[in-house]
Design a protein around this motif. Structure first.
Motif, mmCIF file in Angstrom:
data_model
loop_
_atom_site.group_PDB
_atom_site.id
_atom_site.type_symbol
_atom_site.label_atom_id
_atom_site.label_comp_id
_atom_site.label_asym_id
_atom_site.label_seq_id
_atom_site.Cartn_x
_atom_site.Cartn_y
_atom_site.Cartn_z
ATOM 1 N N ALA A 154 0.878 -1.277 0.239
ATOM 2 C CA ALA A 154 -0.070 0.102 -0.078
ATOM 3 C C ALA A 154 0.876 1.268 0.038
ATOM 4 N N HIS A 155 0.369 2.340 -0.481
ATOM 5 C CA HIS A 155 0.861 3.589 -0.347
ATOM 6 C C HIS A 155 0.607 4.156 0.977
ATOM 7 N N ALA A 156 1.778 4.915 1.344
ATOM 8 C CA ALA A 156 1.348 5.527 2.930
ATOM 9 C C ALA A 156 2.087 7.102 2.822
ATOM 10 N N TYR A 165 1.716 1.093 12.733
ATOM 11 C CA TYR A 165 1.152 1.425 11.076
ATOM 12 C C TYR A 165 -0.480 2.038 11.420
ATOM 13 N N SER A 166 -0.482 3.189 11.121
ATOM 14 C CA SER A 166 -1.970 3.674 11.342
ATOM 15 C C SER A 166 -2.619 3.426 9.817
ATOM 16 N N VAL A 167 -3.954 2.767 10.061
ATOM 17 C CA VAL A 167 -4.566 2.568 8.573
ATOM 18 C C VAL A 167 -5.959 3.009 8.601
ATOM 19 N N SER A 168 -6.508 3.694 7.329
ATOM 20 C CA SER A 168 -7.816 4.102 7.362
ATOM 21 C C SER A 168 -8.123 3.827 5.822
ATOM 22 N N THR A 169 -9.202 3.875 5.264
ATOM 23 C CA THR A 169 -9.533 3.744 3.797
ATOM 24 C C THR A 169 -9.327 5.026 3.055
ATOM 25 N N ASP A 170 -8.953 6.005 3.758
ATOM 26 C CA ASP A 170 -8.359 7.139 2.937
ATOM 27 C C ASP A 170 -7.255 7.005 2.300
ATOM 28 N N ALA A 178 -2.546 3.992 3.398
ATOM 29 C CA ALA A 178 -3.749 4.297 2.806
ATOM 30 C C ALA A 178 -4.388 3.046 2.394
ATOM 31 N N ASP A 179 -5.608 2.675 2.670
ATOM 32 C CA ASP A 179 -6.381 1.611 2.102
ATOM 33 C C ASP A 179 -7.501 1.943 1.483
ATOM 34 N N PRO A 180 -7.618 2.576 0.375
ATOM 35 C CA PRO A 180 -8.810 2.991 -0.217
ATOM 36 C C PRO A 180 -9.591 1.815 -1.045
ATOM 37 N N THR A 181 -8.844 0.879 -1.306
ATOM 38 C CA THR A 181 -9.613 -0.347 -1.691
ATOM 39 C C THR A 181 -10.337 -1.084 -0.737
ATOM 40 N N ILE A 189 -16.058 -2.139 7.351
ATOM 41 C CA ILE A 189 -17.579 -2.055 7.391
ATOM 42 C C ILE A 189 -18.030 -1.779 5.898
ATOM 43 N N GLU A 190 -18.314 -3.003 5.230
ATOM 44 C CA GLU A 190 -18.339 -3.050 3.863
ATOM 45 C C GLU A 190 -19.371 -1.969 3.430
ATOM 46 N N GLU A 191 -20.490 -1.796 3.989
ATOM 47 C CA GLU A 191 -21.745 -0.909 3.478
ATOM 48 C C GLU A 191 -21.272 0.723 3.828
ATOM 49 N N GLU A 192 -20.177 0.772 4.574
ATOM 50 C CA GLU A 192 -19.661 2.366 4.720
ATOM 51 C C GLU A 192 -18.543 2.602 3.973
#
Length: 188
Positions: free
Chosen positions: A14-16, A70-75, A99-102, A113-116
């Motif tokens: 992933a990119h960070a 390692y902090s991780v969010s979908t941003d 970054a975990d946009p996928t 949380i798939e729906e969000e």
């Protein structure tokens, strides 16, 4: 480990955003040392910066223990940079912001949380062999405490270094541990 959580760190790339640069982070970066994967719902929110700021304030202690955070969010990594540049609290972070946009890394840890399209507040401590040793998932409105995470990591590191011993509730570094045996059954 729980039947709901895989016990091994799964492969990822992933990119960070880290120390003013965009970098690539993979599962291989975490191997050979203790690592914390700290999932949070989103940048530019309310509880998240208080948690990340608490980790930043305690980062030197984590480093003394040989632990990388390692902090991780979908941003995206671009959003991480913008947040880092605009927030005094997030500007203190010295650890990678993955970054975990996928949502693939969040799925790997079963916190998406798939729906969000966002991650639960999940904390995973991974040992140098890539085995998950600690899992904590809290509700969205409940912030985590870096000092409690440090205590748990010290306990995990202690039992890794002292096979046959276990750490009782509220154990702190330097306190007595237990050596499970037939003699202890029914005596605690």
């Amino acid at each position: 480990m729980s039947r709901y959580i895989e016990s091994d760190l799964k492969p990822f790339s992933a990119h960070a955003y880290h120390n003013g640069e965009f970098v690539k982070v993979t599962d291989e970066d975490a191997k050979g040392k203790w690592a914390v994967f700290f999932f949070y719902p989103a940048d530019f929110t309310f509880v998240c910066p208080t948690e990340l700021g608490d980790l930043a304030d305690n980062y030197a202690e984590f480093q003394k223990l040989g632990v990388e955070i390692y902090s991780v969010s979908t941003d995206t990594h671009f959003t991480h940079k913008a947040w880092h540049d605009s927030s005094e609290t997030i500007g203190k972070l010295q650890f990678p912001m993955i970054a975990d946009p996928t949502g693939q890394i969040s799925r790997n840890f079963n916190v998406l949380i798939e729906e969000e399209g966002i991650a639960d507040r999940g904390t995973f401590v991974v040992d140098p062999q890539g085995k998950i040793q600690i899992v904590e998932i809290t509700a969205g409105g409940i912030g985590r405490d870096a000092s409690e995470l440090l205590r748990k990591i010290k306990a995990a590191q202690y039992i890794a270094a002292h096979p046959g011993e276990v750490c009782p509730a509220k154990w702190k570094e330097g306190e007595e541990t237990l050596a499970p045996s037939l003699d202890l059954v029914g005596k605690i």
